[in-house]
Design a protein around this motif. Sequence first.
Motif, short mmCIF file in Angstrom:
data_model
loop_
_atom_site.label_atom_id
_atom_site.label_comp_id
_atom_site.label_asym_id
_atom_site.label_seq_id
_atom_site.Cartn_x
_atom_site.Cartn_y
_atom_site.Cartn_z
N ILE A 1 -3.55 4.30 -17.88
CA ILE A 1 -3.23 4.15 -16.42
C ILE A 1 -3.68 3.11 -15.47
CG2 ILE A 1 -2.18 4.81 -14.36
CD1 ILE A 1 -2.06 7.97 -15.76
N THR A 2 -3.02 1.63 -14.74
CA THR A 2 -3.58 1.38 -14.35
C THR A 2 -3.16 0.96 -12.96
OG1 THR A 2 -4.72 -0.22 -15.79
CG2 THR A 2 -3.99 -1.35 -14.37
N TRP A 3 -3.41 0.56 -12.15
CA TRP A 3 -2.32 0.73 -10.54
C TRP A 3 -2.85 -0.83 -9.96
CZ3 TRP A 3 1.35 4.11 -8.73
CH2 TRP A 3 0.75 5.33 -9.71
N PHE A 4 -1.90 -1.28 -9.44
CA PHE A 4 -2.14 -2.49 -8.86
C PHE A 4 -1.29 -1.45 -6.76
CE2 PHE A 4 -0.30 -5.20 -5.29
CZ PHE A 4 -1.44 -6.39 -5.51
N LEU A 5 -2.81 -1.45 -6.22
CA LEU A 5 -2.32 -0.76 -4.95
C LEU A 5 -2.54 -1.69 -4.16
CD1 LEU A 5 -4.81 2.52 -5.86
CD2 LEU A 5 -2.84 2.48 -6.13
N SER A 6 -1.29 -2.04 -2.98
CA SER A 6 -1.93 -2.90 -1.78
C SER A 6 -2.43 -1.99 -0.15
CB SER A 6 0.01 -2.62 -1.65
OG SER A 6 1.14 -3.31 -2.19
N ASP A 7 -2.94 -3.42 -0.35
CA ASP A 7 -3.24 -3.12 0.91
C ASP A 7 -3.24 -3.58 2.05
OD1 ASP A 7 -5.97 -3.06 -0.23
OD2 ASP A 7 -6.40 -5.03 -0.54
N LYS A 8 -1.78 -3.64 1.89
CA LYS A 8 -1.26 -3.97 3.89
C LYS A 8 0.51 -3.22 3.37
CE LYS A 8 -3.62 -7.96 5.33
NZ LYS A 8 -3.42 -9.63 5.35
N LEU A 9 1.20 -3.31 4.60
CA LEU A 9 2.56 -2.71 4.40
C LEU A 9 3.52 -4.14 3.76
CD1 LEU A 9 3.31 -1.59 8.12
CD2 LEU A 9 2.16 -0.49 6.36
N ALA A 10 4.51 -4.04 2.67
CA ALA A 10 5.01 -4.82 2.57
C ALA A 10 6.31 -5.52 3.57
CB ALA A 10 6.38 -4.69 1.61
N GLY A 11 6.32 -7.36 3.12
CA GLY A 11 6.96 -7.86 4.38
C GLY A 11 8.36 -7.27 4.59
N VAL A 12 9.17 -6.74 4.87
CA VAL A 12 10.62 -6.38 5.14
C VAL A 12 10.76 -6.78 6.15
CG1 VAL A 12 11.88 -4.35 5.22
CG2 VAL A 12 9.83 -3.89 4.35
N LYS A 13 12.07 -7.91 5.15
CA LYS A 13 13.39 -8.39 6.51
C LYS A 13 14.84 -7.78 6.54
CE LYS A 13 13.85 -11.67 3.32
NZ LYS A 13 12.63 -11.63 2.51
N PRO A 14 15.39 -7.92 8.09
CA PRO A 14 16.40 -7.48 8.16
C PRO A 14 17.56 -7.57 7.01
CG PRO A 14 15.98 -8.47 10.35
CD PRO A 14 14.89 -8.46 9.02
N SER A 15 17.48 -8.47 6.02
CA SER A 15 17.77 -8.96 4.90
C SER A 15 17.63 -7.70 4.13
CB SER A 15 18.11 -9.89 4.72
OG SER A 15 16.71 -10.28 3.87
N ASP A 16 16.69 -7.00 4.05
CA ASP A 16 16.10 -6.05 2.80
C ASP A 16 16.25 -4.39 3.35
OD1 ASP A 16 14.60 -8.11 1.38
OD2 ASP A 16 12.88 -7.81 2.49
N TYR A 17 17.30 -4.30 4.48
CA TYR A 17 17.33 -2.86 5.16
C TYR A 17 18.11 -2.45 4.22
CZ TYR A 17 14.92 -3.89 9.36
OH TYR A 17 14.00 -4.15 10.49
N ILE A 18 19.33 -2.99 3.67
CA ILE A 18 20.39 -2.22 2.63
C ILE A 18 20.38 -1.98 1.62
CG2 ILE A 18 20.75 -4.74 1.23
CD1 ILE A 18 24.36 -3.42 1.56
N SER A 19 18.75 -2.34 0.65
CA SER A 19 18.34 -1.87 -0.54
C SER A 19 17.95 -0.66 -0.38
CB SER A 19 17.34 -2.92 -0.84
OG SER A 19 18.04 -4.02 -1.27
N LEU A 20 16.87 -0.83 1.23
CA LEU A 20 15.86 0.93 1.62
C LEU A 20 16.50 1.46 2.08
CD1 LEU A 20 13.35 -0.48 3.32
CD2 LEU A 20 13.06 -0.24 1.13
N GLU A 21 18.01 1.57 2.47
CA GLU A 21 19.25 2.50 2.84
C GLU A 21 19.51 2.81 1.78
OE1 GLU A 21 23.23 2.75 6.24
OE2 GLU A 21 21.78 1.32 6.05
N LYS A 22 19.68 2.39 0.91
CA LYS A 22 20.28 2.77 -0.53
C LYS A 22 19.94 3.96 -1.02
CE LYS A 22 23.20 -1.13 -2.61
NZ LYS A 22 23.03 -1.67 -3.29
N MET A 23 18.65 3.50 -1.38
CA MET A 23 18.06 4.91 -1.87
C MET A 23 18.06 6.38 -0.96
SD MET A 23 14.29 2.90 -3.35
CE MET A 23 13.43 1.91 -1.71
N ILE A 24 18.09 5.69 0.26
CA ILE A 24 17.96 7.14 1.43
C ILE A 24 19.54 7.56 0.86
CG2 ILE A 24 18.09 7.96 3.59
CD1 ILE A 24 15.06 7.07 2.85
N ARG A 25 20.29 6.71 0.91
CA ARG A 25 21.56 7.93 0.82
C ARG A 25 21.85 8.12 -0.46
NH1 ARG A 25 25.64 7.02 4.87
NH2 ARG A 25 25.03 5.66 6.46
#
Length: 350
Positions: free
Chosen positions: A21-45
């Motif tokens: 197993i190999t991980w790529f672990l992010s060190d910072k928050l992902a850059g999320v723009k308002p245009s990305d909200y719909i993709s994240l909301e789709k996962m919640i819904r």
Amino acid sequence: MFKPNKVVIHELQKSPDHAGITWFLSDKLAGVKPSDYISLEKMIRGFDREGVFHGYFGEPEINPFAASFKSYFTSQKEDEQFVAFTKEVVPQLNHLLDKKHFARGGYYVFCEYEFENNKGLGIFLVRDTEGTLFKVDDKSHSFQLDKIKYMETDKMAMGCQIDYIKYRSEGQKCLAFTHNRQKEVSDYFVEWIGCQNRKSGKESTEDLYKLIDAIRDELPINPNTNEKVTAEKLKEDIFNLVESEQTKTLDLQTIGKHLFNDNMFFLNKARAHKIEIDSSFKLHKSTFAKYNLFDVKDDDLGIKLKFPKHRFGDRRTIKIKNEGADRKLIIESPSLIDQILRRLEQMGNE
């Protein structure tokens, strides 16, 4: 309105054909723009669309994920603390994935969000897929086709939501998981989060009864009969449907599609009325019947009656006259009369 506050994405690099197993672990928050909200909301819904089941966290003393989450939840919840929490819990998957030869790579998305007057944390396993991009070539003044990889955010491999309000109120089922047809994926994901005490069939059956009563004034026209559905008739139809299919499992999406041509009918109503209900569960028939069915018999006469509650009472099909010595059970049913007369005629000819 959906609002993502913090998002971190880690990548698992693993082939189902090879160990390791190999991980790529992010060190910072992902850059999320308002245009990305719909993709994240789709996962919640997507939880409603996929179907859900609920449960508790295991004890932090024996559940590493629960312990890590408790430490983060009681902190100041700064960005750095959120990233540190996700980097701490992701490697906890290693001992589960190492022995799962079927396990594949993917992206583990952690999203702390605000949605419908609540706060929570969504954790999603998302695969990537190849697609085609139409790209303009200025030199040839034509389109070229390029292969690209992108995340299918509307097709989660697995997902979990942690409800912050319920987590703060001890004793409530704060975990919600998507149902997944790949049982192995569901099992290791649930084991990693540490879900305990899933709802019993009896609890879920009582939730269904509570939901039907809550929406009795909102029930639509049955598209198959063009008649207004009553709460009592709906309970009868559900019970009969489960009985006729001879299955112990009740799937609210299937029943919603069958009765109202809307597979999301019950789940959307449950969300609107804030009733927590699993989308698929084993119907506890005796509990459901206790609220909805009469099942009585007279051994001396050899007569047994089984009928829904809404058929009983004044101006109904089944009535009782109980005045001193004058005690009668009255059943008004032309259909039963016809059946008995036909049977008597058959018996006379036999």
